[in-house]
Write a protein that holds these residues in place. Structure first.
Motif, PDB file in Angstrom:
ATOM      1  N   TRP A 269       3.880   1.531  -1.224  1.00 45.55           N
ATOM      2  CA  TRP A 269       4.490   1.654  -2.535  1.00 45.55           C
ATOM      3  C   TRP A 269       3.494   2.202  -3.560  1.00 45.55           C
ATOM      4  CZ3 TRP A 269       8.342   2.923  -5.062  1.00 45.55           C
ATOM      5  CH2 TRP A 269       8.499   2.632  -6.408  1.00 45.55           C
ATOM      6  N   GLU A 270       2.260   1.748  -3.507  1.00 41.29           N
ATOM      7  CA  GLU A 270       1.236   2.249  -4.427  1.00 41.29           C
ATOM      8  C   GLU A 270       1.013   3.744  -4.228  1.00 41.29           C
ATOM      9  OE1 GLU A 270      -1.935  -0.463  -3.580  1.00 41.29           O
ATOM     10  OE2 GLU A 270      -1.065  -2.041  -4.857  1.00 41.29           O
ATOM     11  N   SER A 271       1.078   4.191  -2.972  1.00 42.50           N
ATOM     12  CA  SER A 271       0.909   5.628  -2.713  1.00 42.50           C
ATOM     13  C   SER A 271       2.101   6.424  -3.246  1.00 42.50           C
ATOM     14  CB  SER A 271       0.700   5.900  -1.224  1.00 42.50           C
ATOM     15  OG  SER A 271       1.894   5.758  -0.498  1.00 42.50           O
TER      16      SER A 271
ATOM     17  N   LEU B 259       6.479   6.542 -14.234  1.00 43.22           N
ATOM     18  CA  LEU B 259       7.046   5.627 -13.239  1.00 43.22           C
ATOM     19  C   LEU B 259       8.507   5.290 -13.527  1.00 43.22           C
ATOM     20  CD1 LEU B 259       4.050   3.197 -12.619  1.00 43.22           C
ATOM     21  CD2 LEU B 259       4.739   5.223 -11.318  1.00 43.22           C
TER      22      LEU B 259
ATOM     23  N   HIS C 208       0.837  -1.212   0.000  1.00 42.68           N
ATOM     24  CA  HIS C 208       0.000   0.000   0.000  1.00 42.68           C
ATOM     25  C   HIS C 208       0.869   1.257   0.000  1.00 42.68           C
ATOM     26  CE1 HIS C 208      -3.445  -2.512   0.412  1.00 42.68           C
ATOM     27  NE2 HIS C 208      -3.116  -2.912   1.629  1.00 42.68           N
TER      28      HIS C 208
ATOM     29  N   GLN D 182       3.926   5.550  -5.887  1.00 43.11           N
ATOM     30  CA  GLN D 182       3.788   5.541  -7.346  1.00 43.11           C
ATOM     31  C   GLN D 182       2.791   6.591  -7.837  1.00 43.11           C
ATOM     32  OE1 GLN D 182       2.902   1.263  -7.790  1.00 43.11           O
ATOM     33  NE2 GLN D 182       4.550   1.263  -9.286  1.00 43.11           N
ATOM     34  N   ARG D 183       1.744   6.822  -7.072  1.00 43.54           N
ATOM     35  CA  ARG D 183       0.723   7.796  -7.485  1.00 43.54           C
ATOM     36  C   ARG D 183       1.278   9.214  -7.593  1.00 43.54           C
ATOM     37  NH1 ARG D 183      -2.680   4.340  -4.434  1.00 43.54           N
ATOM     38  NH2 ARG D 183      -2.418   5.537  -2.524  1.00 43.54           N
ATOM     39  N   ARG D 184       2.416   9.460  -6.981  1.00 43.49           N
ATOM     40  CA  ARG D 184       3.029  10.795  -7.033  1.00 43.49           C
ATOM     41  C   ARG D 184       3.770  11.049  -8.339  1.00 43.49           C
ATOM     42  NH1 ARG D 184       6.037  10.015  -1.440  1.00 43.49           N
ATOM     43  NH2 ARG D 184       4.283   9.090  -0.353  1.00 43.49           N
ATOM     44  N   TYR D 185       3.917  10.032  -9.166  1.00 45.56           N
ATOM     45  CA  TYR D 185       4.707  10.155 -10.395  1.00 45.56           C
ATOM     46  C   TYR D 185       3.842   9.876 -11.617  1.00 45.56           C
ATOM     47  CZ  TYR D 185       8.753  10.105  -7.353  1.00 45.56           C
ATOM     48  OH  TYR D 185       9.667  10.414  -6.388  1.00 45.56           O
ATOM     49  N   GLN D 186       3.927  10.763 -12.593  1.00 43.79           N
ATOM     50  CA  GLN D 186       3.244  10.514 -13.858  1.00 43.79           C
ATOM     51  C   GLN D 186       4.024   9.499 -14.681  1.00 43.79           C
ATOM     52  OE1 GLN D 186       2.720  14.327 -15.718  1.00 43.79           O
ATOM     53  NE2 GLN D 186       0.917  14.801 -14.481  1.00 43.79           N
TER      54      GLN D 186
END
Length: 105
Positions: A27-29, A37, A25, A31-35
């Motif tokens: 890590w998923e959060s 990856l 969870h 990743q959401r910060r980057y357009q």
């Protein structure tokens, strides 16, 4: 990663493949910060991971424990185990000690 000779550009994918539950969870959060990856380098991942799971206050505490480490009543094997356990929090200090020890006659 070095032992398996994982190329830099595959390390994030390999490491994150093994994350489960709360770590997944987290890590998923991240990743959401980057357009894009692919912008998440191994160094960036390690810094984010260490910041999340090894906060600076904890690292400083372990570094101080390393600096104060004495064999005392421990056996040599116990001392070596504790030294190695704590050394990961003070890589520069350990490298300096090794460098200085190698200069001794």
């Amino acid at each position: 990663m070095e032992v398996m000779r994982v190329p830099q550009n595959h390390r994030v994918a390999l490491a994150t493949f093994y994350l489960v539950r709360n770590a997944r969870h987290w890590w998923e959060s991240v990743q959401r910060r980057y357009q894009d990856l692919s912008a998440i380098t191994w160094q960036l991942f390690r810094a984010a991971f260490d910041s999340q799971y090894y906060p600076l206050a904890y690292q400083n505490l372990k570094m101080e424990e390393f600096v104060q480490l004495e064999q005392g009543a421990m056996t040599v094997l116990e001392y070596e185990k504790k030294f190695n356990e704590l050394s990961k929090y003070c890589i520069l200090l350990v490298e300096d000690r090794i460098r200085n020890a190698s200069c001794l006659p």
